[in-house]
Design a protein around this motif. Sequence first.
Motif, PDB file in Angstrom:
ATOM      1  N   LEU A  68     -47.565  46.874 108.369  1.00 46.11           N
ATOM      2  CA  LEU A  68     -46.621  47.725 107.646  1.00 46.11           C
ATOM      3  C   LEU A  68     -46.153  48.894 108.501  1.00 46.11           C
ATOM      4  O   LEU A  68     -45.547  49.831 108.000  1.00 46.11           O
ATOM      5  N   GLY A  69     -46.411  48.817 109.802  1.00 43.60           N
ATOM      6  CA  GLY A  69     -46.036  49.914 110.691  1.00 43.60           C
ATOM      7  C   GLY A  69     -44.549  50.183 110.751  1.00 43.60           C
ATOM      8  O   GLY A  69     -44.119  51.285 111.068  1.00 43.60           O
ATOM      9  N   GLN A  70     -43.731  49.163 110.450  1.00 42.51           N
ATOM     10  CA  GLN A  70     -42.281  49.332 110.487  1.00 42.51           C
ATOM     11  C   GLN A  70     -41.690  49.586 109.103  1.00 42.51           C
ATOM     12  O   GLN A  70     -40.474  49.465 108.908  1.00 42.51           O
ATOM     13  N   ALA A  71     -42.510  49.940 108.139  1.00 49.80           N
ATOM     14  CA  ALA A  71     -42.012  50.243 106.787  1.00 49.80           C
ATOM     15  C   ALA A  71     -41.001  51.385 106.838  1.00 49.80           C
ATOM     16  O   ALA A  71     -41.189  52.366 107.561  1.00 49.80           O
ATOM     17  N   ARG A  72     -39.942  51.251 106.061  1.00 48.52           N
ATOM     18  CA  ARG A  72     -38.877  52.243 106.089  1.00 48.52           C
ATOM     19  C   ARG A  72     -38.465  52.743 104.701  1.00 48.52           C
ATOM     20  O   ARG A  72     -37.594  53.598 104.585  1.00 48.52           O
ATOM     21  N   THR A  73     -39.075  52.226 103.648  1.00 48.22           N
ATOM     22  CA  THR A  73     -38.834  52.749 102.306  1.00 48.22           C
ATOM     23  C   THR A  73     -40.163  52.803 101.560  1.00 48.22           C
ATOM     24  O   THR A  73     -41.140  52.142 101.934  1.00 48.22           O
TER      25      THR A  73
END
Length: 213
Positions: A68-73
């Motif tokens: 989930l390191g690239q989660a953006r919301t």
Amino acid sequence: MIRVLVLALAWALSGVAGSAEQIPFDETWKEQGFLRLFSNEYTLQGARMGVVSDGTISVIWRPIDAKLGQARTASWNWRVDQSVVATDLTKKGGDDRNLAIYFVFVDAETAQKLTRKTARKLLRSPSTRGLVYIWGGAQTRGTAHPSPYNDALSVKILRGVGTGSFSETIDLAADFQRAFGQAPEVLVGVAITADSDDTDGRIAAEISNFQIK
């Protein structure tokens, strides 16, 4: 520079694009106390977490999995049954707030090296940047400004003081770009705090259905 780009790509590929995950309130969350103060009471109940802050302050922290390191919301529900009074969150001291949710980011290379077990160690890293979403304060809803305690943290007011129940959906990427002038890299942890020590107030609150994607 090439090494950093390769690491960033590796982190991006470690998760499924667009995937969402509910973050459970379980034993993964660890309280980070302040030495001179009494701690809040956190009740971890899986899909929800209760918080009582009675003239106290502390932070509860959870590392985020690499996928989930690239989660953006992110989204969540929160409720406040007892509220502190309005305070000026742009100044150190006297700045109580009902709830604050922190999203902590670092660059890809740092993410490979740092332990994520404690928030304090991450906040000492020069690459760390954080977004802080707050229920409380005297500022107008939507106001954003640097934290008076750390320029690497950007504060945004989502709700003023008072009680009630609301659902929130936030755009981490847009808020990070606005605050720091660049896109976020790797999300490594989230934290939640309730703060009532300066006004000797009392907070009774709950957060549920916490998701990031």
